[in-house]
Design an enzyme around this catalytic site. Structure first.
Site, PDB file in Angstrom:
ATOM      1  CE  LYS A 189      -2.521  -9.518  -1.528  1.00 47.81           C
ATOM      2  NZ  LYS A 189      -1.830  -8.975  -2.736  1.00 47.81           N
ATOM      3  N   GLY A 242       4.854  -3.384   3.400  1.00 45.99           N
ATOM      4  CA  GLY A 242       4.461  -2.661   2.192  1.00 45.99           C
ATOM      5  C   GLY A 242       4.525  -1.169   2.459  1.00 45.99           C
ATOM      6  CB  SER A 243       3.140   1.630   0.545  1.00 42.29           C
ATOM      7  OG  SER A 243       1.791   1.217   0.488  1.00 42.29           O
ATOM      8  CB  THR A 244       3.552   4.688   4.915  1.00 39.68           C
ATOM      9  OG1 THR A 244       4.886   4.337   5.323  1.00 39.68           O
ATOM     10  CG2 THR A 244       2.878   5.466   6.014  1.00 39.68           C
ATOM     11  N   GLY A 247      -0.397   0.423   4.844  1.00 41.21           N
ATOM     12  CA  GLY A 247      -0.314   0.122   6.273  1.00 41.21           C
ATOM     13  C   GLY A 247      -1.428   0.827   7.049  1.00 41.21           C
ATOM     14  CD  GLU A 265       8.928  -4.607   9.952  1.00 41.80           C
ATOM     15  OE1 GLU A 265       9.662  -3.653   9.615  1.00 41.80           O
ATOM     16  OE2 GLU A 265       8.977  -5.143  11.066  1.00 41.80           O
ATOM     17  CB  CYS A 300      11.693  -1.021   2.976  1.00 47.47           C
ATOM     18  SG  CYS A 300      12.707  -2.336   3.644  1.00 47.47           S
ATOM     19  CD  GLU A 399       9.231   3.812   0.340  1.00 42.12           C
ATOM     20  OE1 GLU A 399       7.999   3.660   0.373  1.00 42.12           O
ATOM     21  OE2 GLU A 399      10.027   3.037   0.894  1.00 42.12           O
TER      22      GLU A 399
HETATM   23  P1  NAD Z   1       2.028  -1.943  -1.349  1.00 42.77           P
HETATM   24  O1  NAD Z   1       1.726  -1.345  -0.030  1.00 42.77           O
HETATM   25  O2  NAD Z   1       1.431  -1.343  -2.556  1.00 42.77           O
HETATM   26  O3  NAD Z   1       1.609  -3.478  -1.355  1.00 42.77           O
HETATM   27  C1  NAD Z   1       2.024  -4.380  -0.376  1.00 42.77           C
HETATM   28  C2  NAD Z   1       0.994  -5.483  -0.256  1.00 42.77           C
HETATM   29  O4  NAD Z   1      -0.248  -4.917   0.142  1.00 42.77           O
HETATM   30  C3  NAD Z   1       0.738  -6.227  -1.567  1.00 42.77           C
HETATM   31  O5  NAD Z   1       0.532  -7.594  -1.294  1.00 42.77           O
HETATM   32  C4  NAD Z   1      -0.535  -5.574  -2.071  1.00 42.77           C
HETATM   33  O6  NAD Z   1      -1.306  -6.427  -2.891  1.00 42.77           O
HETATM   34  C5  NAD Z   1      -1.264  -5.283  -0.769  1.00 42.77           C
HETATM   35  N1  NAD Z   1      -2.226  -4.178  -0.886  1.00 42.77           N
HETATM   36  C6  NAD Z   1      -2.168  -3.111  -1.740  1.00 42.77           C
HETATM   37  N2  NAD Z   1      -3.250  -2.323  -1.574  1.00 42.77           N
HETATM   38  C7  NAD Z   1      -3.998  -2.885  -0.595  1.00 42.77           C
HETATM   39  C8  NAD Z   1      -5.233  -2.536   0.033  1.00 42.77           C
HETATM   40  N3  NAD Z   1      -5.915  -1.456  -0.332  1.00 42.77           N
HETATM   41  N4  NAD Z   1      -5.701  -3.342   1.021  1.00 42.77           N
HETATM   42  C9  NAD Z   1      -5.012  -4.449   1.391  1.00 42.77           C
HETATM   43  N5  NAD Z   1      -3.874  -4.838   0.826  1.00 42.77           N
HETATM   44  C10 NAD Z   1      -3.349  -4.066  -0.154  1.00 42.77           C
HETATM   45  O7  NAD Z   1       3.624  -1.991  -1.422  1.00 42.77           O
HETATM   46  P2  NAD Z   1       4.500  -2.528  -2.625  1.00 42.77           P
HETATM   47  O8  NAD Z   1       4.432  -1.530  -3.732  1.00 42.77           O
HETATM   48  O9  NAD Z   1       4.198  -3.952  -2.910  1.00 42.77           O
HETATM   49  O10 NAD Z   1       5.948  -2.497  -1.937  1.00 42.77           O
HETATM   50  C11 NAD Z   1       6.667  -1.351  -1.790  1.00 42.77           C
HETATM   51  C12 NAD Z   1       6.508  -0.788  -0.389  1.00 42.77           C
HETATM   52  O11 NAD Z   1       6.857  -1.771   0.584  1.00 42.77           O
HETATM   53  C13 NAD Z   1       7.437   0.366  -0.141  1.00 42.77           C
HETATM   54  O12 NAD Z   1       6.764   1.395   0.525  1.00 42.77           O
HETATM   55  C14 NAD Z   1       8.508  -0.243   0.749  1.00 42.77           C
HETATM   56  O13 NAD Z   1       9.189   0.686   1.537  1.00 42.77           O
HETATM   57  C15 NAD Z   1       7.736  -1.209   1.547  1.00 42.77           C
HETATM   58  N6  NAD Z   1       8.616  -2.242   2.125  1.00 42.77           N
HETATM   59  C16 NAD Z   1       8.895  -2.196   3.460  1.00 42.77           C
HETATM   60  C17 NAD Z   1       9.754  -3.134   4.034  1.00 42.77           C
HETATM   61  C18 NAD Z   1      10.076  -3.107   5.504  1.00 42.77           C
HETATM   62  O14 NAD Z   1      10.559  -4.107   6.021  1.00 42.77           O
HETATM   63  N7  NAD Z   1       9.840  -2.019   6.196  1.00 42.77           N
HETATM   64  C19 NAD Z   1      10.309  -4.132   3.227  1.00 42.77           C
HETATM   65  C20 NAD Z   1      10.008  -4.144   1.870  1.00 42.77           C
HETATM   66  C21 NAD Z   1       9.143  -3.195   1.337  1.00 42.77           C
END
Ligand code: NAD
Length: 495
Positions: A189, A242-244, A247, A265, A300, A399
Site C-alpha cells: 500500500k 511512516g509517522s509515529t 504507527g 519504522e 526519517c 518532527e
Molecule cells: P504517514 O504515517 O502519514 O503515512 C505512511 C503510510 O501510512 C501511508 O501509506 C499512509 O497512507 C498510511 N496511513 C496514513 N494514515 C493511516 C491510518 N490512519 N491508518 C492506516 N494507514 C495510514 O507518513 P508519511 O507522511 O507518508 O511519511 C513521513 C513519515 O514517515 C515521517 O514521520 C518519517 O519519519 C517516517 N519515515 C520513517 C522511516 C524509517 O525508516 N524509520 C523512513 C521513511 C519515513
C-alpha cells in the site's frame, strides 16, 4: 544516460499507472472512488488514481491468500524464488528511466537522485535478499540424546507493506525484499502521494515470473485502505514505515483484530552532536548540511537538531550556511538540481507552520525561512537554519520533515548527550569529534538505533536500520529483517 534524456518531454509522454494491481493485472477498483495526484514541481494535476476501500483490500487479501496456500511461491524451491527475485531486480534497473521519472513526478525529488539513487538502491535491495534466500540456514538445538530438534523459520503468510512517500521505491523494497524472499505473499500500500512506482513494481514482478497474487498493490488513502489492511483478519503481518502517530494506530488495529505482527519504522528527530574537540569542522558542516537538506529534509533520520558546543557554534554555523547554498531549490526535472520541491502543498504548509512557530518561540533564522519559486506553482521551501533554539521548543521536539535545522548551543560532553537524548525519538544520531575516547563514549550514550561517528547517513544493506523509543521497533535491511516476516517452529523428533 541521465543528462542525455529530455526529461520534460518524457514527462509529457509517460503512462501513469492509476488502477490497483491485483492477481497479476490492473483491475478496476470496487470503490469507484479516486484521489488526485499532483506534480508538486508545478502544482498541476497529473492524474486521478483509484482509491481502494475495504472491499478492494479484501479482494487483494483473498488473492494473496490463494497464492500463499497454493504453495506456488511459499513452497517454491528457494533457488527458484531467488532466480525470479533477481530477474525482478534486473527489470527494475532495465526500467530505470521510467521509474525515476514516475518517482520525480510523484514527489518532486531531483531526477538525478531518483535515477542514480532511488531506483538503483531499490534494485540492489531486492537482489540482496534474493541472494540471501538459499544461504540462510535453520538450527539443530542441543536437546536430549534420544531427540533431534529442529528450529525452522516459516513465512507468516500475508504481509501488508504500508509505506510513506519520501523514498517510495526504497521503502517498498526494504519490505518486499525480505518478505518475498522468505515466501510470503505481499500487499503493498503506497502512500497516496506516491502510487506510481509501487504499481509499476507489481507489473515488473509478474514480468519477472512471480506468480499472480504474490505481490498485489492497492493504492488508496491511509485512513481507508491502510486501516482496512491493519484491521483485516486474514493479514498476518504489517510492515509499516511512516509517522509515529500512524504507527500507534497500527498497534491498535492489531489489538482490535487478529494480533497481527507489526514492524514499525517511524519518525525521528536525530541529533547531530558537534563537540568542541571536533578536528574537521568542514567535514562536519558538509555532513550536517546534507543530513538535513538532502531530499528536502523529508528523511526519517534527518539530522534536524544541531547540538553544538558554544565554543565552536558561530564558526560551524557559518560553514553549514555556506554548504547549504548547494541545496537551493530547483526544477526537479533539471538534472543539475540538488533539492527539489516539497512533496505536496500540505507538507509545505506544515513546514512553514513550524518555521513560524520557531520565530514565535524566539529562535532566529540565520538562513532561509520561507517559500520560494511561487511563480512555478510548485511547493518549494529554501534551506532554513535557526539559531538560539532551546531543546524544549516545538522546532526542537517535533518532527518537521522539511529542510529546517535547529541549532542548540551546549557546554561540554555531558550536556550535549543529555540534550541529544531528551526526545521521544531514537532513530539515529551522530557525533563529530577528534577524540577517540569521546567517540566511544558518545556511541554508547546516544539512545538510538543508528549512531554515526564523524559521518552521517552512511548505510548498507548488510546493516540493520531502525529505531529505539518512539521511532519504532523491528529492523529493516540486513538478515535481521527476515525475522520480522517469519515465525520460528520447533520440531521434536523422538528416536
Ligand atoms: P504517514 O504515517 O502519514 O503515512 C505512511 C503510510 O501510512 C501511508 O501509506 C499512509 O497512507 C498510511 N496511513 C496514513 N494514515 C493511516 C491510518 N490512519 N491508518 C492506516 N494507514 C495510514 O507518513 P508519511 O507522511 O507518508 O511519511 C513521513 C513519515 O514517515 C515521517 O514521520 C518519517 O519519519 C517516517 N519515515 C520513517 C522511516 C524509517 O525508516 N524509520 C523512513 C521513511 C519515513
Amino acid at each position: 544516460m541521465l543528462q542525455e534524456i529530455d526529461w520534460h518531454a518524457r514527462a509529457k509522454a509517460v503512462a501513469l499507472p492509476n488502477r490497483p494491481f491485483i492477481d497479476g493485472q490492473y483491475v478496476d477498483s470496487l470503490s469507484g472512488e479516486t484521489f488526485a495526484c499532483i506534480y508538486p514541481g508545478n502544482g498541476r494535476l497529473l492524474t486521478d488514481v483509484a482509491s481502494c476501500n475495504a472491499a478492494d483490500v479484501d479482494v487483494a487479501v483473498r488473492s494473496a491468500r490463494r497464492a500463499f496456500e497454493s504453495g506456488v511461491w511459499s513452497r517454491m524451491a528457494p533457488a527458484d524464488r531467488r532466480r525470479i527475485l533477481l530477474r525482478f531486480s534486473e527489470l527494475i534497473l532495465a526500467n530505470r528511466e521510467e521509474l525515476a521519472l514516475l518517482e520525480t513526478l510523484n514527489v518532486g525529488k531531483p531526477i538525478a537522485n531518483a535515477y542514480n539513487g532511488d531506483v538503483v538502491s531499490a534494485a540492489a535491495c531486492i537482489a540482496w535478499y534474493a541472494e540471501a534466500i538459499d544461504k540462510v540456514y535453520g538450527e539443530v538445538a542441543a536437546t536430549a540424546h534420544d531427540m533431534t530438534t529442529l528450529v525452522m523459520r516459516e513465512p507468516l503468510g500475508i504481509v501488508a507493506a504500508v509505506v510513506p512517500w519520501n523514498y517510495p521505491m526504497s521503502m517498498a523494497a526494504w519490505k518486499l525484499g525480505p518478505a518475498l524472499a522468505t515466501g510470503n505473499s505481499v500487499i503493498l500500500k503506497p502512500a497516496e502521494q506516491s502510487p506510481f512506482t509501487a504499481l509499476k513494481f507489481g507489473e515488473l514482478a509478474i514480468e519477472a515470473g512471480m506468480p499472480p497474487g504474490v505481490l498485489n498493490v492497492v493504492p488508496g488513502l491511509g485512513h481507508i485502505a491502510g486501516k482496512a489492511l491493519g484491521l483485516h483478519m486474514d493479514v498476518d503481518c504489517v510492515g509499516f514505515t511512516g509517522s509515529t502517530e500512524v504507527g500507534k494506530y497500527f498497534m491498535q488495529y492489531s489489538g482490535q483484530s487478529n494480533i497481527k505482527r507489526i514492524g514499525l519504522e517511524l519518525g525521528g528527530k536525530s541529533p547531530q552532536v558537534v563537540l568542541a574537540d571536533c578536528d574537521d569542522l568542514d567535514a562536519a558542516a558538509a555532513g550536517i548540511a546534507a543530513g538535513i537538506f538532502a531530499n528536502t529534509g523529508q528523511v526519517c533520520n534527518a539530522g534536524s537538531r544541531l547540538i553544538v558546543d558554544e565554543k565552536i557554534h558561530d564558526q560551524l554555523l557559518e560553514k553549514i550556511a555556506a554548504q547549504a547554498r548547494v541545496f537551493a531549490p530547483g526544477d526537479p526535472l533539471d538534472t543539475a538540481t540538488r533539492m527539489g520541491s516539497m512533496v505536496s502543498e500540505e507538507q509545505m504548509d506544515r513546514v512553514l507552520g513550524y518555521i513560524d512557530a520557531g520565530r514565535a518561540d524566539g529562535a532566529r533564522p540565520v538562513l532561509g525561512g520561507g517559500r520560494v519559486k511561487t511563480e512555478t506553482g510548485g511547493f518549494y521551501i529554501e534551506p532554513t537554519i535557526f539559531e538560539g533554539v532551546r531543546n524544549d521548543m516545538k522546532i526542537a521536539q517535533e518532527e518537521i520533515f522539511g529542510p529546517v535545522l535547529s541549532a542548540i548551543p551546549v557546554k561540554g560532553f555531558d550536556e550535549a548527550m543529555a540534550v541529544a537524548n531528551d526526545t521521544v525519538y531514537g532513530l539515529a544520531g551522530a557525533v563529530w569529534t577528534g577524540s577517540v575516547k569521546n567517540a566511544h563514549r558518545a556511541a554508547k550514550s546516544l539512545r538510538a538505533g543508528v549512531v554515526w561517528v564523524n559521518c552521517f547517513d552512511r548505510g548498507s544493506l548488510a546493516v540493520p536500520f531502525g529505531g529505539f523509543k518512539q521511532s519504532g521497533f523491528g529492523r529493516d535491511k540486513s538478515l535481521h529483517a527476515m525475522d520480522k516476516y517469519t515465525d520460528l517452529k520447533a520440531v521434536w523428533f523422538a528416536h
